[in-house]
Design an enzyme around this catalytic site. Structure first.
Site, PDB file in Angstrom:
ATOM      1  N   ARG A 260     109.401 110.244  15.828  1.00 15.07           N
ATOM      2  CA  ARG A 260     109.016 111.621  15.525  1.00 15.07           C
ATOM      3  C   ARG A 260     109.803 112.092  14.301  1.00 15.07           C
ATOM      4  NH1 ARG A 260     109.966 111.358  21.130  1.00 15.07           N
ATOM      5  NH2 ARG A 260     108.088 111.675  22.418  1.00 15.07           N
ATOM      6  N   LYS A 284     112.724 113.468  22.979  1.00  9.45           N
ATOM      7  CA  LYS A 284     112.550 114.763  23.638  1.00  9.45           C
ATOM      8  C   LYS A 284     113.385 114.896  24.906  1.00  9.45           C
ATOM      9  CE  LYS A 284     107.920 116.188  22.192  1.00  9.45           C
ATOM     10  NZ  LYS A 284     106.562 116.526  22.672  1.00  9.45           N
ATOM     11  N   HIS A 354     103.367 113.341  12.515  1.00  7.48           N
ATOM     12  CA  HIS A 354     102.902 112.814  13.798  1.00  7.48           C
ATOM     13  C   HIS A 354     101.683 111.905  13.642  1.00  7.48           C
ATOM     14  CE1 HIS A 354     104.581 113.414  17.738  1.00  7.48           C
ATOM     15  NE2 HIS A 354     103.379 113.360  18.284  1.00  7.48           N
ATOM     16  N   ARG A 357     102.839 108.457  13.789  1.00  6.39           N
ATOM     17  CA  ARG A 357     103.169 108.021  15.154  1.00  6.39           C
ATOM     18  C   ARG A 357     101.889 107.586  15.876  1.00  6.39           C
ATOM     19  NH1 ARG A 357     107.107 108.569  19.178  1.00  6.39           N
ATOM     20  NH2 ARG A 357     106.412 109.267  21.230  1.00  6.39           N
ATOM     21  N   HIS A 380     107.200 107.138  26.081  1.00  2.00           N
ATOM     22  CA  HIS A 380     106.473 108.103  26.893  1.00  2.00           C
ATOM     23  C   HIS A 380     107.015 108.105  28.313  1.00  2.00           C
ATOM     24  CE1 HIS A 380     102.702 107.902  24.113  1.00  2.00           C
ATOM     25  NE2 HIS A 380     103.547 108.824  23.726  1.00  2.00           N
ATOM     26  N   TYR A 389      95.704 106.831  23.914  1.00  2.00           N
ATOM     27  CA  TYR A 389      95.415 106.031  22.731  1.00  2.00           C
ATOM     28  C   TYR A 389      94.346 104.977  22.986  1.00  2.00           C
ATOM     29  CZ  TYR A 389      99.554 108.228  20.831  1.00  2.00           C
ATOM     30  OH  TYR A 389     100.451 109.158  20.390  1.00  2.00           O
TER      31      TYR A 389
END
Length: 410
Positions: A260, A284, A354, A357, A380, A389
């Site tokens: 990110r 995150k 992004h 990414r 994730h 995806y």
């Protein structure tokens, strides 16, 4: 200092009047901040234009701040007819930098700063500390929450005992009205998180968080926006050359490792283990996780450190190219991607960091990497996010699609 003759430069310095005793220190600070000799000379020339006006207007050193305010009014006057030699916006910028230097040196008193949001509402500091400890949220997420909560406190006051269900619902609906679906959902999430903190800390009646209205949420309904492999290679190729070493390393970290923007901006020297070929990333969830550092990415970083990074004593890896020198911010990383897309002539609906990414994820899937492997690289926490995806690969989508439980079709 530049191609200007020393005689002309001395003539400029003679016009500095009351600023002259401090000009050497000012130039030294500019040099330490990474400004070139030519830029320093130009700033001094512009400063001389401002001191000319100050002297003509009768201002001396003890009235420098009042003079600055007066000159600002002159420059902003919409009815002013500009004449040759008049004070300019560029001269005002040089004057502002000079005054900031005087304040940093303690020669001028710094103006009283208005209270920060955390000083105005101490409950915000408690909320942020609580969210870091119990939810591990990143600072960028907390900053977004804080913007919403400030509006909440302005609308409802700072005493949680008076936060009624009706007032909460009215605030969320009004605050979300001008925005789209995703932004509206973000407002509800921020408001609900704040109310849950108040309930958990005993400042608000239990169940008050249920007063926050919900907006329809079709999870992962959209198709990820990404760039094809040819576009990624074009982006990398336009970063060739000694002047683009930093941009190339940044683009590769985003496009090859799927980092990110904030993760790239926050990379430090100590995050890279050169002997084992891996890099530590704090995402995150604020958990430190290790990713493999490929030869291509590692070579780009080494080239930047060896030949492109300014000599700034700072643990962060990436530094601005233009003075004043400072670490890159998350927004600066996004700007690098936007500029690189423009140089490569790539038209993309998504222009931020992004999109690289997303491109990294789809490229891995199309090269046979499993969904679990992609989720591990992108870090994730939920497999549902990685399955998002699969929409760009119909063969993979058919593998994970569940059969209809009802009667078979005719």
């Amino acid at each position: 200092m530049s191609n200007r003759t020393p005689r002309i430069y001395r003539r400029v310095e003679e016009r500095l009047s009351f600023a002259a005793p401090h000009i050497d220190g000012f130039k030294g600070q500019l040099h330490d901040s990474g400004y070139s000799a030519a830029t320093i000379e130009e700033l001094v020339r512009l400063l001389a234009g401002w001191t000319d006006w100050m002297s003509a207007a009768g201002f001396k050193f003890d009235g420098i701040l009042a003079g600055f305010e007066a000159s600002m009014l002159v420059v902003k006057d919409p009815e002013r007819i500009k004449r040759p030699g008049d004070i300019s916006q560029a001269s005002m910028g040089a004057a502002k930098s000079f005054i900031r230097f005087l304040q940093d040196q303690g020669i001028l008193e710094k103006p009283a700063m208005p209270p920060t949001a955390l000083e105005t509402w101490p409950i915000l500091r408690d909320f942020r500390d609580w969210m870091r400890q119990h939810r591990g949220l990143a600072e960028t997420t907390l900053d977004f929450y804080q913007d919403v909560i400030i509006d909440f406190l302005k609308a409802l006051g700072d005493d949680p005992k008076f936060f009624t269900a009706e007032a909460i619902r009215t605030f969320v609906l009004q605050r979300a009205r001008p925005h789209g679906h995703e932004r509206a959902r973000g407002i509800t999430v921020a408001t609900r998180a704040f109310l849950r903190f108040l309930v958990a800390s005993g400042q608000c009646p239990a169940g008050r968080d249920y007063a926050v209205p919900s907006f329809a949420n079709w999870k992962l309904v959209s198709v990820p926006k990404f760039l094809v492999a040819e576009d990624i290679e074009r982006m990398i190729s336009v970063c060739d050359g000694e002047s683009r070493l930093r941009d190339k390393a940044v683009v590769l970290l985003l496009a090859r490792l799927g980092l990110r923007a904030s993760e790239v901006a926050n990379l430090k020297f100590g995050d890279i283990e050169w002997t084992t070929g891996r890099v530590a990333v704090c995402g995150k969830s604020r958990r430190e996780e290790w990713l493999p550092l490929t030869q291509e990415v590692g070579d780009a970083i080494l080239a930047y450190l060896d030949r492109g990074r300014p000599p700034l004593s700072e643990p962060r890896l990436f530094i601005t190219d233009i003075a004043p020198l400072r670490p890159l911010s998350r927004i600066a990383v996004k700007c690098i991607v936007t500029r690189t897309l423009a140089r490569a002539g790539i038209k993309s609906a998504a222009k931020g960091a992004h999109v690289l990414r997303h491109s990294a994820a789809t490229a891995m899937l199309r090269h046979g990497v499993s969904l679990a492997g992609v989720g591990a690289v992108l870090r994730h926490r939920s497999a549902r996010m990685t399955m998002h995806y699969a929409k760009v690969d119909f063969d993979l989508l058919s593998e994970i699609a569940q059969s209809w439980p009802g009667r078979p079709s005719c």
